[in-house]
Design a protein around this motif. Structure first.
Motif, PDB file in Angstrom:
ATOM      1  N   GLU A 188       0.845  -1.191   0.000  1.00  0.00           N
ATOM      2  CA  GLU A 188       0.000   0.000   0.000  1.00  0.00           C
ATOM      3  C   GLU A 188       0.882   1.243   0.000  1.00  0.00           C
ATOM      4  OE1 GLU A 188      -2.970  -0.443  -0.582  1.00  0.00           O
ATOM      5  OE2 GLU A 188      -3.770  -2.209   0.437  1.00  0.00           O
TER       6      GLU A 188
ATOM      7  N   GLY B 241       1.823   6.946   1.841  1.00  0.00           N
ATOM      8  CA  GLY B 241       1.110   8.175   2.166  1.00  0.00           C
ATOM      9  C   GLY B 241       2.024   9.388   2.111  1.00  0.00           C
TER      10      GLY B 241
ATOM     11  N   HIS C 199       2.153   6.513  12.645  1.00  0.00           N
ATOM     12  CA  HIS C 199       0.728   6.845  12.470  1.00  0.00           C
ATOM     13  C   HIS C 199       0.451   8.223  13.066  1.00  0.00           C
ATOM     14  CE1 HIS C 199      -0.283   5.997  16.747  1.00  0.00           C
ATOM     15  NE2 HIS C 199       0.554   4.996  16.635  1.00  0.00           N
TER      16      HIS C 199
ATOM     17  N   ARG D  90     -10.169   9.082   5.433  1.00  0.00           N
ATOM     18  CA  ARG D  90      -9.441   7.824   5.579  1.00  0.00           C
ATOM     19  C   ARG D  90      -9.994   7.000   6.722  1.00  0.00           C
ATOM     20  NH1 ARG D  90      -4.705   5.903   4.255  1.00  0.00           N
ATOM     21  NH2 ARG D  90      -5.923   4.043   4.725  1.00  0.00           N
TER      22      ARG D  90
ATOM     23  N   HIS E  27      -6.000   3.994  10.562  1.00  0.00           N
ATOM     24  CA  HIS E  27      -4.980   3.078  10.088  1.00  0.00           C
ATOM     25  C   HIS E  27      -3.627   3.351  10.725  1.00  0.00           C
ATOM     26  CE1 HIS E  27      -4.775   6.720   7.635  1.00  0.00           C
ATOM     27  NE2 HIS E  27      -3.482   6.437   7.469  1.00  0.00           N
ATOM     28  N   ILE E  28      -2.711   2.394  10.514  1.00  0.00           N
ATOM     29  CA  ILE E  28      -1.321   2.510  10.941  1.00  0.00           C
ATOM     30  C   ILE E  28      -0.449   2.123   9.749  1.00  0.00           C
ATOM     31  CG2 ILE E  28       0.484   1.449  12.368  1.00  0.00           C
ATOM     32  CD1 ILE E  28      -1.530   1.253  14.630  1.00  0.00           C
ATOM     33  N   HIS E  29       0.601   2.895   9.507  1.00  0.00           N
ATOM     34  CA  HIS E  29       1.542   2.607   8.424  1.00  0.00           C
ATOM     35  C   HIS E  29       2.715   1.773   8.931  1.00  0.00           C
ATOM     36  CE1 HIS E  29      -0.054   5.719   5.592  1.00  0.00           C
ATOM     37  NE2 HIS E  29      -0.397   6.335   6.720  1.00  0.00           N
TER      38      HIS E  29
ATOM     39  N   GLU F 243       6.617  -0.210   7.327  1.00  0.00           N
ATOM     40  CA  GLU F 243       7.521  -0.663   6.270  1.00  0.00           C
ATOM     41  C   GLU F 243       8.380  -1.787   6.833  1.00  0.00           C
ATOM     42  OE1 GLU F 243       8.154   3.402   3.588  1.00  0.00           O
ATOM     43  OE2 GLU F 243       9.547   2.971   5.231  1.00  0.00           O
TER      44      GLU F 243
ATOM     45  N   THR G 203       5.758  -2.225   1.983  1.00  0.00           N
ATOM     46  CA  THR G 203       5.169  -1.035   2.581  1.00  0.00           C
ATOM     47  C   THR G 203       3.664  -1.247   2.568  1.00  0.00           C
ATOM     48  OG1 THR G 203       6.937   0.430   1.792  1.00  0.00           O
ATOM     49  CG2 THR G 203       4.848   1.459   2.399  1.00  0.00           C
ATOM     50  N   SER G 204       3.038  -1.154   3.732  1.00  0.00           N
ATOM     51  CA  SER G 204       1.611  -1.445   3.790  1.00  0.00           C
ATOM     52  C   SER G 204       0.977  -0.730   4.979  1.00  0.00           C
ATOM     53  CB  SER G 204       1.369  -2.958   3.869  1.00  0.00           C
ATOM     54  OG  SER G 204       0.013  -3.267   3.606  1.00  0.00           O
ATOM     55  N   GLN G 205      -0.274  -1.089   5.280  1.00  0.00           N
ATOM     56  CA  GLN G 205      -1.013  -0.438   6.357  1.00  0.00           C
ATOM     57  C   GLN G 205      -1.868  -1.448   7.113  1.00  0.00           C
ATOM     58  OE1 GLN G 205      -3.186   3.084   5.070  1.00  0.00           O
ATOM     59  NE2 GLN G 205      -1.661   3.562   3.498  1.00  0.00           N
TER      60      GLN G 205
END
Length: 332
Positions: free
Chosen positions: A122, A125, A194, A237, A240-242, A244, A261-263
C-alpha cells in the motif's frame, strides 16, 4: 435347494446352459466341494488386496449403498477371519491392522497447518518521514536519526520530549514467510508510524514533534512490539497505521529499501468504543461516521482475506488500554 432335493433329481438331464454335474448325489458332491474351494480361494485373494488397500475397501465389499444388515456384517466377519485380518467397527472408527480413520456424524476431522496471508503493498502516504519525500521544503528521513530504534514510540525524541496523549495501545506484529509454511522471519526491521489523536503526523502537520514513529527488529519468533496510542480517524481515511518492512536494520535507512510497505486497518468495534468516549478524540466521531472500509481509497480494493489479515485482533478498554496483534505475511 436342499441336499434331499438334489438326491431326488435322478433323471435330471444336462444342458449346456448349466454347470456340469452327475446324475446322483455321489457324483455331485466332489464338484460342489471343488466349487466351494474355488470360491474360498477367490475370497481370500480379494481380501488380501482389500486389506492392503485399507479398511474402506473391506467395508465397500460388504454390500452396496448406505444400508447394512446383520447378515452382511456376519459375512464380513467370517471372510476377514479367513484372511487373517482383524477389523473392528465402533463409534464411527474403522481400524484395519495399524491404520485408523476416525469420523463423527459422517464428517472427517483433520488437523491443518497454520496459514498466513500475504499482505498487499500500500502507499506510504504523504507523511512517511522515510527519505522518500519532503517536509517544510527539506527531505525528512527519521530512519537515520539516533534513537529511532525503540519499542515505546509515544514520546518525541529529536527536538522535544513531548508525549503523545491518547488511549494506550500495545501492538505486537509477527512477520511470517508465506513461501515457507508461515515460518517466522527474524532479524528484519519494521518501521511503524501513524497520526496522533488529533489526526496530525509528527514532522509534518505537527512539525516540532517526532512521536509515534519507531523501528524494531524481529526476534527469533518473528515478532516486534510497539507501545503507542490508538490513532485518530481523520477526514477521508479509515483509521490506520503505516509500516515498512526491511531486510535488516542496516538497510532500514530509506523507504526505497523496504521489501514491503503497507497499512493496518483499525477494528471498527474498537473505533466505536474509543472515539465517542475517550478524551481528545472528538473530531474522529464525525470522520469515522463518514467513511467505510469499502469506500476507503486504500483498503477499498482489497479482498476479504486481506482485510482480515490487515486488521489487528484487539482486546481491552478505553480505561485500561488495548492489546493488539497482527501477522504480517510476506513472501521470502
Amino acid at each position: 435347494m436342499s441336499i434331499s432335493d438334489l438326491a431326488s433329481k435322478n433323471n435330471h438331464k444336462y444342458t449346456p446352459a448349466e454347470p456340469p454335474h452327475g446324475h446322483h448325489l455321489a457324483d455331485d458332491l466332489p464338484l460342489m466341494a471343488a466349487q466351494l474351494g474355488l470360491q474360498r480361494r477367490k475370497a481370500l485373494a480379494w481380501l488380501g488386496s482389500a486389506a492392503a488397500a485399507g479398511p474402506a475397501m473391506l467395508l465397500a465389499g460388504c454390500g452396496g449403498g448406505g444400508g447394512s444388515d446383520s447378515g452382511s456384517t456376519a459375512s464380513l466377519a467370517g471372510l476377514v477371519a479367513a484372511s487373517g485380518t482383524t477389523a473392528t467397527t465402533t463409534s464411527g472408527t474403522t481400524t484395519s491392522g495399524s491404520s485408523t480413520s476416525s469420523s463423527s456424524s459422517g464428517s472427517t476431522s483433520t488437523t491443518t497447518s497454520s496459514s498466513c496471508t500475504a499482505l498487499p503493498g500500500e502507499t506510504a502516504g504523504p507523511y512517511p518521514a522515510d527519505g522518500t519525500n519532503t517536509s517544510s521544503g527539506s527531505t525528512s528521513d527519521i530512519l537515520t536519526a539516533s534513537g529511532i530504534v525503540r519499542s515505546d514510540i509515544r514520546s518525541s525524541f529529536i527536538s522535544t520530549t513531548t508525549q503523545a496523549a491518547g488511549v494506550q495501545m500495545t501492538l505486537t506484529l509477527t512477520l511470517a514467510n508465506t513461501s515457507s509454511s508461515c515460518a517466522p522471519l527474524s532479524g528484519y526491521a519494521i518501521y511503524l508510524w501513524h497520526c496522533d489523536r488529533d489526526g496530525n503526523y509528527s514532522l509534518y502537520s505537527a512539525p516540532a514533534e517526532s512521536y509515534l514513529r519507531g523501528v524494531q527488529v524481529t526476534d527469533s519468533n518473528g515478532q516486534v512490539t510497539f507501545t503507542t496510542i490508538f490513532p485518530a480517524c481523520y477526514s477521508g481515511r479509515w483509521p490506520h497505521i503505516h509500516f515498512e518492512v526491511f531486510q535488516s536494520l542496516s538497510t532500514a535507512t530509506t523507504g526505497r529499501n523496504s521489501v514491503l510497505t503497507s497499512q493496518l486497518a483499525m477494528p471498527s468495534a474498537v473505533c466505536s468504543a474509543v472515539y465517542p468516549y475517550a478524551t481528545g478524540y472528538t473530531n474522529s466521531v464525525a470522520n469515522f461516521a463518514a467513511i467505510s472500509l469499502s469506500t476507503d481509497n486504500v483498503f477499498g480494493d482489497n479482498t476479504a482475506a486481506q482485510i482480515a489479515a490487515m486488521t489487528p485482533s484487539m482486546s481491552g478498554s478505553v480505561s485500561v488500554g488495548y492489546t493488539a496483534a497482527a501477522t504480517i505475511g510476506i513472501a521470502r
